[in-house]
Design an enzyme around this catalytic site. Structure first.
Site, PDB file in Angstrom:
ATOM      1  N   SER A 557       7.642  39.540  33.893  1.00 18.30           N
ATOM      2  CA  SER A 557       8.309  40.051  32.878  1.00 18.30           C
ATOM      3  C   SER A 557       7.647  41.123  32.014  1.00 18.30           C
ATOM      4  O   SER A 557       6.322  41.339  32.197  1.00 18.30           O
ATOM      5  CB  SER A 557       8.623  39.114  31.711  1.00 18.30           C
ATOM      6  OG  SER A 557       9.007  39.261  30.713  1.00 18.30           O
ATOM      7  N   TYR A 570       5.744  32.056  25.994  1.00 22.55           N
ATOM      8  CA  TYR A 570       6.637  32.660  27.384  1.00 22.55           C
ATOM      9  C   TYR A 570       5.684  33.909  27.822  1.00 22.55           C
ATOM     10  O   TYR A 570       5.404  33.974  28.865  1.00 22.55           O
ATOM     11  CB  TYR A 570       7.561  33.176  27.208  1.00 22.55           C
ATOM     12  CG  TYR A 570       8.610  33.750  28.056  1.00 22.55           C
ATOM     13  CD1 TYR A 570       9.348  33.201  28.962  1.00 22.55           C
ATOM     14  CD2 TYR A 570       8.587  35.110  27.703  1.00 22.55           C
ATOM     15  CE1 TYR A 570       9.938  33.855  29.793  1.00 22.55           C
ATOM     16  CE2 TYR A 570       9.347  35.809  28.975  1.00 22.55           C
ATOM     17  CZ  TYR A 570       9.893  35.312  29.763  1.00 22.55           C
ATOM     18  OH  TYR A 570      10.783  35.947  31.001  1.00 22.55           O
TER      19      TYR A 570
END
Length: 680
Positions: A557, A570
């Site tokens: 990501s 996250y």
């Protein structure tokens, strides 16, 4: 037939072909051909013209449609008898068939077209049934044919398929008006009839009569006594999964192959018997068989109780011996005009107690090769039960395997897709980015294992991709070590190994630090950090065993390098994945395994993570309606474009399709340009 239209003739032919081809007892996949004769008005002369409709080259009876038929003028086809230059030049007749075609379109005529056109019967079937080939390959096949069928079926000695064989069968038809068909030595059967129904009935009579005779008169154990007891099912599958990547790597020495595993009762019985090596060494006989299976299989000569390391070492030795033997076979028979050797690796590997591994350029080809060898086992059993199995000579096998016409057929095949022969394992493949990746990889030729915690979603995607020759679904929670091991094992048993791993499974909870629980932290790190580690480790075992290199791709990501707000669990998990890429690239590079990452951002539409609550949480953080989150992300990028799952899939393809063969340890941003996430 009088009063019958050409539509009636063709419809009846298709129905008959599909019925015969649907039953493996009648013929093998893509084996044999059927035909019908009738009349149609010639649009040039306005006169009725006799035509032959015959299954074209490369088609399959079970799935035949009118488009798979070659349509030829009978008068022109039969006139070729007058210009036939003899058996030494009969290959030239295949090109001559093109001058007999009626109208445009239709399939290319096969080498067997002469058989159907020259035989004076309205309907003709040529098939490769196990029972018929058992008689055809028996040492005393001529006398057995008379004993089983009397005058109704006539023996025709072995002759390579072609124009001369058509002349031979036509002569039998003229000389034996009461006969319904022939046994073709070393090859198969041909039957005929006045109607489509009569022709099919005659084909079935030959097949069923031969099978019944073998059952009633054959000896009970033609392969000898059992000398290799079978392993229990789970132990057998574990051993198969451990061996398959090694065997696949060996079978891919000349060119990459996909594998298929068979442990059917027929195979397991054969590999357990005393005469396994003796009979396997004789090879197959029917041309359709050995074109798929090669002249003979590789047979392991160790018992099922042998230690795994000893088995692997012995397989490596036997593989070298097999390659040397195959090269010697080629050199014994090759002439100045023979095609180049096509590779010396085995297509079939037989392992006592375990079963059969078969290989091909794609899953269907590998599966069909295994099916053909099952046919060959049945043929050997039938021939040995009645007599002695006596396949055609090795020199004849070479003539067909390296036939110029067969080489031309191979050259006409479409160029392989970029990911052909590669087996992809995609986690989180049941939805969102994973689904898009699975679709792209399959479209580019890969076999795909769709791995997802949601069994239904995984099954749906696998079905979308086209069935088990293209994709299979496995259910796996990537945080569960045993489940990951089982999922990778399932991938190996489905396709022979793994070449391309995509760590895509993920989830997210967006919370400030003070609201992030240890459970939030553990859940996200469990799926993305631990899960990626477990999948990469288990897949790496397979990749190393194969010795074929490979790819591991992490869908990380932008948040792996960018400190986004309210995102500690996250972002930290994604940073863990990002560093796994670097660590594994260094560790696995010596095995030719490349490890790279992709850093997407703002993939809202189609994303399983965003639809599961993450989208609403991030929209709240940024103070925009959830429905506008994708547009919000787009506007903050340099390119002002929204990122979709397909864009991430494109990056996976770019990394793995071969053009970036010297790239490893790289992270590719797929974020439409986020300057704060630039790598530096």
């Amino acid at each position: 037939m009088p009063g019958e239209t050409f539509h009636d003739t063709v419809d009846a032919l298709i129905v008959r072909s599909n019925r015969l081809g649907a039953d493996p007892r009648n013929t093998n996949y893509a084996g044999g051909n059927t035909s019908a004769k009738g009349e149609r008005t010639d649009p040039v002369t306005g006169e009725p013209t006799g035509l032959l409709w015959v299954k074209g080259s490369g088609g399959d009876l079970g799935t035949l449609t009118p488009a798979g038929l070659a349509v030829l003028r009978l008068d022109r086809l039969r006139s070729l008898v007058n210009v036939y230059p003899g058996e030494d030049r009969e290959d030239e007749m295949v090109a001559a068939f093109d001058h007999c075609l009626f109208g445009k379109g239709g399939a290319a005529p096969s080498i067997d077209t002469a058989m159907h056109g020259l035989v004076d019967a309205p309907h003709v079937d040529h098939l490769h049934p196990d029972s018929g080939i058992a008689v055809a390959t028996a040492a005393d096949g001529p006398s057995l044919t008379r004993k089983i069928f009397g005058d109704r079926v006539v023996w025709v000695p072995w002759r390579r398929p072609g124009f001369q064989l058509g002349l031979d069968i036509a002569a039998v038809r003229r000389g034996h008006p009461d006969a319904i068909g022939v046994i073709l030595g070393g090859h198969g059967i041909t039957a005929w009839g006045a109607t489509s129904g009569e022709c099919e009935a005659n084909s079935r009579f030959i097949i069923e009569t031969a099978a019944r005779y073998i059952d009633e008169h054959g000896r009970a154990e033609p392969f000898g006594p059992v000398v290799h007891p079978l392993l229990p099912v789970e132990e057998r599958r574990d051993r198969a999964a451990a061996l398959f990547p090694v065997v696949r790597g060996l079978a891919s020495t000349d060119r990459p192959q996909v594998g298929h595993y068979t442990d059917s009762d027929v195979v397991l019985d054969f590999v357990s018997r005393e005469r396994l090596a003796e009979l396997a060494a004789l090879g197959t006989s029917c041309p359709d068989h050995f074109l798929r299976t090669k002249v003979r299989p590789l047979v392991l000569d160790l018992p099922p109780s042998a230690p795994l390391d000893d088995v692997i070492a012995r397989l490596r030795e036997l593989h070298e011996e097999y390659r040397a033997d195959y090269r010697a076979y080629y050199e014994r028979h090759a002439g100045a005009d023979s095609p180049a050797i096509r590779g010396a690796d085995p297509a079939i590997v037989l392992v006592p107690g375990v079963g059969m591994f078969s290989f091909g350029a794609n899953k269907q080809t590998a599966r069909v090769a295994g099916e053909f060898y099952v046919n060959a086992i049945n043929v050997m059993r039938g021939a040995e039960a009645l007599s002695r199995y006596a396949p055609i000579d090795e020199s004849e096998k070479f003539r067909i395997e390296y036939w110029a016409l067969e080489e031309a057929k191979l050259q006409r095949m479409p160029r392989p897709k970029p990911l052909a022969t590669r087996v992809a394992f995609v986690t989180g493949g049941g939805s969102g980015i994973g689904r898009a990746i699975a679709h792209r990889l399959a479209a580019e030729g890969a076999c795909v294992v769709v791995a997802d915690r949601d069994a239904s979603a995984a099954a749906t995607v696998a079905k979308e991709l086209g069935g088990t020759d293209v994709a299979v679904a496995v259910t796996v929670d990537v945080t569960d070590e045993a489940a990951v091991t089982a999922a990778v094992k399932a991938a190996v048993l489905a396709f022979g190994g793994v070449d391309l791993v995509v760590n895509n499974a993920g989830l997210s909870v967006s919370k400030p630090l003070l609201e992030t629980s240890s459970g939030d932290w553990d859940r996200q790190h469990g799926v993305m950090a631990r899960g990626s580690f477990l999948v990469s480790r288990e897949a790496a075992r397979v990749l190393v065993a194969q010795g074929m290199g490979g790819d591991i791709v992490y869908i990380a990501s932008k948040n792996a390098v960018f400190a986004g707000p309210n995102n500690v669990a996250y972002g930290a998990a994604k940073a863990d994945q990002a560093h796994q890429v670097r660590l594994l690239a260094v560790e696995l590079g010596g095995h030719g395994i490349r490890v790279n990452g992709i850093n997407p951002d703002g993939v809202v539409r189609g994303s399983g993570i965003f639809s599961g609550g993450w989208g609403a949480q991030r929209a709240a953080v940024y103070g925009v309606p959830e429905s506008e989150l994708g547009a919000y992300y787009a506007q903050r990028t340099i390119l002002k474009r929204e990122v979709l799952p397909e864009h991430v899939a494109n990056a996976v393809f770019a990394l793995t399709a071969g053009d970036l063969s010297h790239t490893t340890g790289l992270h590719i941003p797929v974020d439409a340009g986020v300057a704060a996430a630039f790598l530096r």
